[in-house]
Design a protein around this motif. Structure first.
Motif, PDB file in Angstrom:
ATOM      1  N   ALA A  35      -1.833  -4.267  -1.721  1.00  0.00           N
ATOM      2  CA  ALA A  35      -1.149  -4.886  -2.890  1.00  0.00           C
ATOM      3  C   ALA A  35      -0.072  -5.879  -2.360  1.00  0.00           C
ATOM      4  N   ASP A  36      -0.295  -6.214  -0.985  1.00  0.00           N
ATOM      5  CA  ASP A  36       0.781  -6.973  -0.248  1.00  0.00           C
ATOM      6  C   ASP A  36       0.491  -8.390  -0.531  1.00  0.00           C
TER       7      ASP A  36
ATOM      8  N   THR B  63       0.891  -8.696  -6.769  1.00  0.00           N
ATOM      9  CA  THR B  63       1.253  -7.531  -6.187  1.00  0.00           C
ATOM     10  C   THR B  63       0.906  -6.369  -7.060  1.00  0.00           C
TER      11      THR B  63
ATOM     12  N   ASP C 121      -1.603  -3.278  -6.840  1.00  0.00           N
ATOM     13  CA  ASP C 121      -1.103  -1.951  -7.189  1.00  0.00           C
ATOM     14  C   ASP C 121      -1.898  -1.009  -8.072  1.00  0.00           C
TER      15      ASP C 121
ATOM     16  N   LEU D  12      -5.087  -0.121  -6.772  1.00  0.00           N
ATOM     17  CA  LEU D  12      -5.054   0.923  -5.509  1.00  0.00           C
ATOM     18  C   LEU D  12      -4.750   2.311  -6.326  1.00  0.00           C
TER      19      LEU D  12
ATOM     20  N   ARG E 282      -7.385   5.169  -5.065  1.00  0.00           N
ATOM     21  CA  ARG E 282      -7.111   6.430  -4.361  1.00  0.00           C
ATOM     22  C   ARG E 282      -7.717   7.655  -5.448  1.00  0.00           C
TER      23      ARG E 282
ATOM     24  N   VAL F 246       6.792  -5.883  -1.736  1.00  0.00           N
ATOM     25  CA  VAL F 246       6.489  -4.304  -1.280  1.00  0.00           C
ATOM     26  C   VAL F 246       7.742  -3.618  -1.488  1.00  0.00           C
TER      27      VAL F 246
ATOM     28  N   LEU G 266       8.150  -2.751  -4.846  1.00  0.00           N
ATOM     29  CA  LEU G 266       7.380  -1.827  -5.553  1.00  0.00           C
ATOM     30  C   LEU G 266       7.837  -0.259  -4.964  1.00  0.00           C
TER      31      LEU G 266
ATOM     32  N   TYR H 278       8.012   3.700  -6.437  1.00  0.00           N
ATOM     33  CA  TYR H 278       7.505   4.591  -5.887  1.00  0.00           C
ATOM     34  C   TYR H 278       8.382   5.342  -4.590  1.00  0.00           C
TER      35      TYR H 278
ATOM     36  N   LEU I 257       6.804   5.847  -1.259  1.00  0.00           N
ATOM     37  CA  LEU I 257       6.112   4.504  -0.564  1.00  0.00           C
ATOM     38  C   LEU I 257       7.194   3.982   0.653  1.00  0.00           C
TER      39      LEU I 257
ATOM     40  N   VAL J 114       6.396   2.152   4.392  1.00  0.00           N
ATOM     41  CA  VAL J 114       6.415   0.926   4.845  1.00  0.00           C
ATOM     42  C   VAL J 114       7.493   0.723   5.890  1.00  0.00           C
TER      43      VAL J 114
ATOM     44  N   ASN K 188       2.305  -1.325   6.298  1.00  0.00           N
ATOM     45  CA  ASN K 188       2.165  -0.701   4.999  1.00  0.00           C
ATOM     46  C   ASN K 188       1.011   0.429   4.909  1.00  0.00           C
TER      47      ASN K 188
ATOM     48  N   SER L 122       0.335   2.439   2.978  1.00  0.00           N
ATOM     49  CA  SER L 122      -0.218   2.561   1.423  1.00  0.00           C
ATOM     50  C   SER L 122      -1.287   1.632   1.052  1.00  0.00           C
ATOM     51  N   SER L 123      -1.678   0.921   1.979  1.00  0.00           N
ATOM     52  CA  SER L 123      -3.081   0.025   1.823  1.00  0.00           C
ATOM     53  C   SER L 123      -3.995   0.363   2.876  1.00  0.00           C
TER      54      SER L 123
HETATM   55  C1  LIG Z   1       1.954  -1.009   0.175  1.00  0.00           C
HETATM   56  O1  LIG Z   1       2.791  -0.406  -0.872  1.00  0.00           O
HETATM   57  C2  LIG Z   1       2.546  -0.314  -2.400  1.00  0.00           C
HETATM   58  C3  LIG Z   1       3.164   0.638  -2.858  1.00  0.00           C
HETATM   59  O2  LIG Z   1       2.730   1.923  -3.016  1.00  0.00           O
HETATM   60  C4  LIG Z   1       1.019   0.184  -2.007  1.00  0.00           C
HETATM   61  O3  LIG Z   1       0.772   0.330  -3.791  1.00  0.00           O
HETATM   62  C5  LIG Z   1       0.209  -0.801  -1.613  1.00  0.00           C
HETATM   63  O4  LIG Z   1      -0.622   0.041  -0.987  1.00  0.00           O
HETATM   64  C6  LIG Z   1       0.742  -1.490  -0.368  1.00  0.00           C
HETATM   65  N1  LIG Z   1       1.103  -2.902  -0.828  1.00  0.00           N
HETATM   66  C7  LIG Z   1       2.209  -3.187  -1.430  1.00  0.00           C
HETATM   67  C8  LIG Z   1       2.924  -2.647  -2.081  1.00  0.00           C
HETATM   68  O5  LIG Z   1       2.179  -4.563  -1.253  1.00  0.00           O
END
Ligand SMILES: *[C@H]1O[C@H](CO)[C@@H](O)[C@H](O)[C@H]1NC(C)=O
Ligand SMILES: *[C@@H]1O[C@H](CO)[C@@H](O)[C@H](O)[C@H]1NC(C)=O
Ligand SMILES: *[C@@H]1O[C@H](CO)[C@@H](O)[C@H](O)[C@H]1NC(C)=O
Ligand SMILES: *[C@@H]1O[C@H](CO)[C@@H](O)[C@H](O)[C@H]1NC(C)=O
Length: 503
Positions: free
Chosen positions: A85-86, A93, A97, A100, A104, A160, A163, A167, A170, A174, A200, A202-203
């Motif tokens: 989502a970066d 973004t 998200d 993602l 997930r 990010v 976001l 969350y 998160l 990061v 990050n 979470s990607s």
């Molecule tokens: C890293 O963080 C966001 C927030 O969870 C996540 O959804 C995604 O995996 C990654 N990229 C983002 C936020 O740009």
């Protein structure tokens, strides 16, 4: 001239369904069963509003034949795509998200991310402080300002963080890497690094071919989609409307609405007026040992925004390194001209040349230029210091992946402004795969006249007359900050030929 002040032909009422109540067509033909085409067909098949609409998908690869789908020379093949989502642009973004959240889901075998289709390995983004990319001037209306890799990385970081405020957990996943020292520590490199970056966790990455097979199963299970194997050579039309598609075997498929989602091949069917061109991007694959596989299994995806070079964690003892840059163009003079910009466009006086894919299927001996292979090699050295045995290991395979590139990297998802019965979904710009679980619904929304607010303007057909088209053609190369600093408009044949002469 403003794009909206077209004089050659006024936009037709039927092409702007937001102004008139939308009534679903009785038949839809989707040309192309890649991410855009197949997700659109699936989304439409699931909608009540389209329950009386017949849906046909035509593609040169026959999904019922083992090994034929996805076509080995399509964009969504092999086992790995970055899923992030970066983005520097917050609209993407949010969409990333949303995707993602779906990726997930991995509990049930039929969940999008199950069976190894998604892995959350983390993503390391790095960039170098570099002088701003040279302004090649004359960008068309609405083209975004050019970003450097570092600009992109910093904007992405800001998105990010915002976001992360949504969350809370998160925030722990990061981390900014504010200087070369911090980057070297995460990479384990001793030598070079970018000057700034972040990680990050979470990607991650997705298995492209497996996800396409999953998508096809979902589509087939609706029982609503008619899959037709065949190569579309041109669109059928009368003086106002597109009415279907002509196949290489002479057959004709007719429909009230034709959705062209032919990826990098789209420009051969429809005059895109400079809005998207096919570019070939280089990839290399290394065979690694079981021990190396285990050692690298938990590495993050690493993406250097200053060069566009990236490495994805290995699967099944194959490691992929690639370059997301300006790529190569492959100009082809068309024997059948594409659908003109409007029914009033005079017939071309000279043959039309557009960049179209040259792939391992059409040209089995196609290799990648040696300078590109050397760049891929440098990525291994700079970004993957351990194990050093990989640095000199020959690639078992290299290939070109063909993008449909737009100048601003925005997708092109809209009704055609001048032809009734035609909708295009293309301009992937090499970053669409990750949206597989959600993009079909967005495209179906656009078909129904409800393009998501944050993408209005971005995804629209922007070039409505030949004057604007010329300005766009001059700005043809993607400048969104993810493509490194390399030369623009390098012709594949010349890049291969020059090296042939040298060696
Ligand atoms: C890293 O963080 C966001 C927030 O969870 C996540 O959804 C995604 O995996 C990654 N990229 C983002 C936020 O740009
Ligand atoms: C990301 O994951 C790696 C490996 O699990 C871990 O070492 C690192 O501390 C994590 N980073 C952040 C910012 O969570
Ligand atoms: C990223 O690319 C820049 C520009 O070539 C280079 O200076 C830097 O070392 C690279 N960083 C990594 C981590 O490979
Ligand atoms: C062109 O085709 C469309 C769709 O079939 C039809 O509605 C229209 O009447 C046709 N126009 C002409 C001039 O034949």
């Amino acid at each position: 001239m403003a794009a909206s002040s077209s004089s050659s032909s006024d936009p037709l009422p039927a092409s702007s369904p937001s102004q008139v109540p939308f009534s679903p067509p009785s038949s839809i033909l989707v040309v192309g069963s890649g991410v855009f085409g197949l997700t659109t067909a699936l989304a439409l098949a699931r909608r009540d509003a389209f329950s009386h609409c017949s849906i046909t998908v035509v593609d040169r690869s026959d999904p019922s034949q083992p090994g034929a789908f996805p076509s080995p020379d399509a964009a969504s093949v092999d086992t790995s795509r970055i899923i992030r989502a970066d983005y520097a642009d917050s609209a993407y973004t949010s969409l990333g998200d949303e995707a993602l959240v779906q990726w997930r889901k991995r509990d049930q075998p039929t969940d999008p991310g199950a069976q190894g289709r998604y892995r959350e390995s983390g993503l390391l983004l790095v960039a170098d402080a570099a002088p701003p990319a040279p302004d090649t001037g004359s960008a068309g209306e609405g083209v975004k300002p050019k970003l450097t890799g570092l600009d992109y990385a910093r904007l992405s970081w800001a998105n990010v963080l915002s976001l992360a405020s949504k969350y809370p957990d998160l925030a722990n996943r990061v981390r900014e890497l504010p200087d070369p020292e911090a980057i070297r520590e995460v990479l384990g490199t001793r030598g070079t690094s970018g000057s700034w970056g972040y990680i990050n966790n979470s990607s991650g990455w997705g298995n492209a071919a497996a996800a396409m097979a999953w998508l096809y199963d979902q589509a087939k299970q609706t029982g609503r989609i008619n899959f037709v194997p065949g190569t579309v050579v041109s669109l059928e039309h009368n003086t106002t409307s597109v009415t279907g598609a002509r196949l290489a075997d002479g057959g004709i498929l007719s429909a009230e609405l034709v959705v062209v989602a032919a990826g990098a091949w789209t420009g051969g069917l429809v005059d895109l007026a400079g809005q998207a061109i096919a570019t070939g991007q280089v990839l290399g694959y290394l065979e690694i040992t079981e021990g190396e596989q285990q050692a690298l299994a938990n590495m993050p995806v690493i993406l250097n925004l200053s060069t566009g070079l990236f490495i994805i964690p290995p699967t099944d003892r194959v490691l992929k390194v690639a370059r997301h840059a300006t790529g190569y163009i492959n100009p082809i003079t068309l024997t059948t001209p594409p659908l003109p910009l409007s029914p009033n466009t005079p017939p071309p006086t000279t043959p039309i040349t557009v960049s179209l894919p040259r792939t391992s299927l059409t040209h089995p001996s196609t290799t990648i230029p040696a300078s590109a292979a050397a760049d891929l090699r440098s990525a291994l050295r700079d970004m993957l210091p351990e194990p050093p045995s990989l640095h000199t290991r020959p690639f078992i395979k290299t290939r070109l992946c063909w993008y449909s590139d737009t100048p601003d990297a925005d997708f092109l998802i809209d009704y055609h402004p001048h032809w009734r019965g035609l909708f295009v979904a293309t301009g992937d710009s090499g970053h669409a795969f990750k949206f597989l679980p959600v993009i079909g619904d967005k495209i179906a929304d656009c078909i129904a006249g409800n393009c998501p607010v944050e993408f209005r303007g971005k995804w629209e057909w922007k070039v409505k007359d030949s004057v604007t088209a010329a300005a766009w053609a001059a700005a043809a190369f993607t400048e969104d900050g993810t493509r490194g600093e390399g030369a623009r408009g390098v012709v594949l044949d010349e890049a291969l030929g020059e090296e042939g002469q040298k060696s």
